[in-house]
Design an enzyme around this catalytic site. Structure first.
Site, PDB file in Angstrom:
ATOM      1  N   MET A  81      13.542 -88.357  41.516  1.00 56.60           N
ATOM      2  CA  MET A  81      13.609 -87.724  42.981  1.00 56.60           C
ATOM      3  C   MET A  81      14.947 -86.736  43.331  1.00 56.60           C
ATOM      4  SD  MET A  81      12.746 -91.440  45.177  1.00 56.60           S
ATOM      5  CE  MET A  81      12.912 -90.487  46.489  1.00 56.60           C
ATOM      6  N   HIS A  82      15.005 -86.174  44.442  1.00 56.67           N
ATOM      7  CA  HIS A  82      16.200 -85.358  44.905  1.00 56.67           C
ATOM      8  C   HIS A  82      16.546 -84.144  44.337  1.00 56.67           C
ATOM      9  CE1 HIS A  82      16.724 -89.366  46.691  1.00 56.67           C
ATOM     10  NE2 HIS A  82      17.239 -89.948  45.582  1.00 56.67           N
ATOM     11  N   ASP A 235       9.775 -91.413  42.028  1.00 53.50           N
ATOM     12  CA  ASP A 235       9.614 -92.364  40.705  1.00 53.50           C
ATOM     13  C   ASP A 235       9.666 -93.835  41.360  1.00 53.50           C
ATOM     14  OD1 ASP A 235      12.231 -92.198  41.499  1.00 53.50           O
ATOM     15  OD2 ASP A 235      12.829 -91.749  39.370  1.00 53.50           O
TER      16      ASP A 235
END
Length: 485
Positions: A81-82, A235
């Site tokens: 992520m991110h 995830d």
């Protein structure tokens, strides 16, 4: 027989599973790729490396001829992520992706939390700014690389770059988008106000979808002629699907590179101190999540990089459970939940002349467990009861670590028959996306089974609670020292 592909686009590599509709894993392929650290605290990857790994892995699934690629009906992705992936108007990558564990954005994070204000951020997105989130990275690029900022035509997350390459459809899902700090999580739409604050044009952003929604047909070049792509998930949400963490109050702990405490919720809620993330879930509902930046990676650093020893070393100090005199703060990359401090660092405390490597190795496992308990305690303060949890990730292979976590949390720790985390969850989402199952809940009830349970022991629980009270005092007393360092 219909088959499905689940992809886990991780930090150290990609894992690809070929899964039968009854949940059996037929084949598994892993491909690695590098992480680059251009400066202290920076963490980057080349999206082209991800794509090469995915292409190679998909080819390897079928190269022995045992399975038929035309039988694949659905594909989906669980992704780190991110991360900030920037593309220009020709769909070329502008700069390396800035990853989830990158710590360069303290200035931009402080601006968002202090100048814009945590209360306003929370009202707009249900979250405050953390250095790893996507929005501070956008501000960093604007301030430090204006020539790159001017080139932006598309802005996406790691898994969504792969999805775009697979289908040509520019989409994301709500769970992954929740970690950008650009999403109005409660109302499931891009926040126009946050886009304005971060100088983001909405045309740069992908279309929002539910994680189980089919988004496009796989391009012919990937040799999956009958497959549709399903939107997928971040995830942690994908791992929660893979472990059946879908009902209200269900908890999952992931012991991967980072560590997470994931609590599924039917209804939207926000931790009043914003120490936990309030994100959308891949089920269509929501979840609370605490994330510690170093979990299995802390153990890997200690055992492989420092000691060059065997992972079983900590078992030599198993007689010290609950009585170890050594403490470890696992903040090797700074910390997110609950401290939100990029300056925090790892530390061993309490060594004596007779302290052994085994005791220090045990302290690493315990330190991660205590950091996870920090997150669980906040969830409990928000009305959640965590008396049992599923567990996944590489660290979950350690029987000793599961025993420590069970007693630190005073909760049953349950391992799954199929422990493949995000990749397995992605395969389940692919099944739902093409109608193999009517809902995520139905799919997980049929496919996800408990394999074994580690129960807490009252005497050890009491000892660990006493040690946790000491652990809680360590970071506050070292916070200013970390900042000076």
């Amino acid at each position: 027989m219909n088959t499905y592909i689940g992809i886990d686009l991780g930090t150290s590599g990609v894992k690809i599973l070929l899964v039968a509709k009854d949940g059996r894993i037929l084949s598994e392929v892993s491909e690695s790729y590098p992480v680059f650290y251009p400066q202290d605290g920076w963490s980057e990857q080349n999206p082209s490396d991800w794509l090469v790994a995915v292409k190679t892995g998909l080819k390897k699934l079928f190269e022995e001829g045992k399975y038929d690629s035309s039988a694949v009906k659905g594909v989906s992705i669980g992704g780190q992520m991110h991360g900030l992936v920037l593309m220009d108007e020709k769909d070329e990558i502008i700069r390396p992706a800035i990853l989830w564990n990158d710590g360069r954005t303290q200035k931009q994070t402080d601006y968002l939390n202090q100048s814009i204000g945590k209360q306003k951020l929370s009202s707009l997105t249900a979250n405050i700014a953390f250095a790893g989130f996507t929005a501070p990275k956008i501000l960093w690029v604007k301030e430090n690389e204006p020539e790159n900022f001017q080139k932006i035509a598309k802005l996406c997350l790691p898994k969504d770059y792969i999805a775009y390459m697979l289908t040509g459809e520019f989409t994301t899902d709500y769970s992954d988008a929740s970690g950008t700090l650009l999403l109005d999580v409660q109302n499931k739409c891009w926040s126009e106000e946050m886009c304005r604050i971060c100088s983001v044009e909405k045309k740069w952003l992908p279309k929002l979808c539910e994680s189980f929604e089919a988004t496009g047909k796989i391009k012919a070049e990937y040799n999956l002629p009958n497959a549709l792509l399903t939107a997928g998930a971040g995830d942690n949400a994908a791992a929660a699907i893979g472990t059946g963490t879908v009902k209200n109050g269900n908890c999952n702990i992931s012991l991967g590179t980072s560590g997470t405490v994931f609590v599924a919720q039917d209804n939207f809620s926000v931790d009043e101190k914003n120490a936990l993330h309030a994100f959308a879930h891949a089920t269509g509902n929501w979840h609370l999540m605490g994330c510690i930046l170093s979990a299995a990676s802390a153990n890997k650093w200690w055992i492989e990089d420092v000691l060059q020893a065997d992972y079983a070393l900590a078992t030599q100090a198993e007689n010290k459970l609950g009585e170890n005199t050594v403490y470890f703060l696992p903040y090797l990359m700074g910390e997110r939940s609950p401290h939100n401090d990029v300056n925090a660092r790892g530390a061993f405390i309490g060594m004596r002349p007779d302290t052994t490597k085994a005791e220090m190795s045990l302290a690493v496992l315990e330190g991660v467990a205590f950091a996870l308990k920090d997150c669980v305690e906040i969830a409990c303060a928000n009305g959640v009861k965590v008396d049992k949890t599923n567990i996944c990730g590489g660290g979950a292979k350690s029987t000793l670590w599961k025993k420590i976590i069970a007693n630190v949390l005073n909760a049953e720790v349950r391992s799954l028959q199929t422990e493949q985390g995000p990749a397995y969850g992605a395969a389940i989402l692919a099944m739902v996306g093409v109608g193999e199952y009517a809902s995520v809940k139905e799919a997980t009830e049929k496919l996800v089974k408990i394999d074994s349970t580690v129960s807490p022991e009252p005497k050890l629980v009491k000892k660990y609670e006493k040690r946790y009270q000491v652990f809680q005092k360590l970071y506050p007393n070292l916070k200013t020292v970390f900042a000076e360092m």
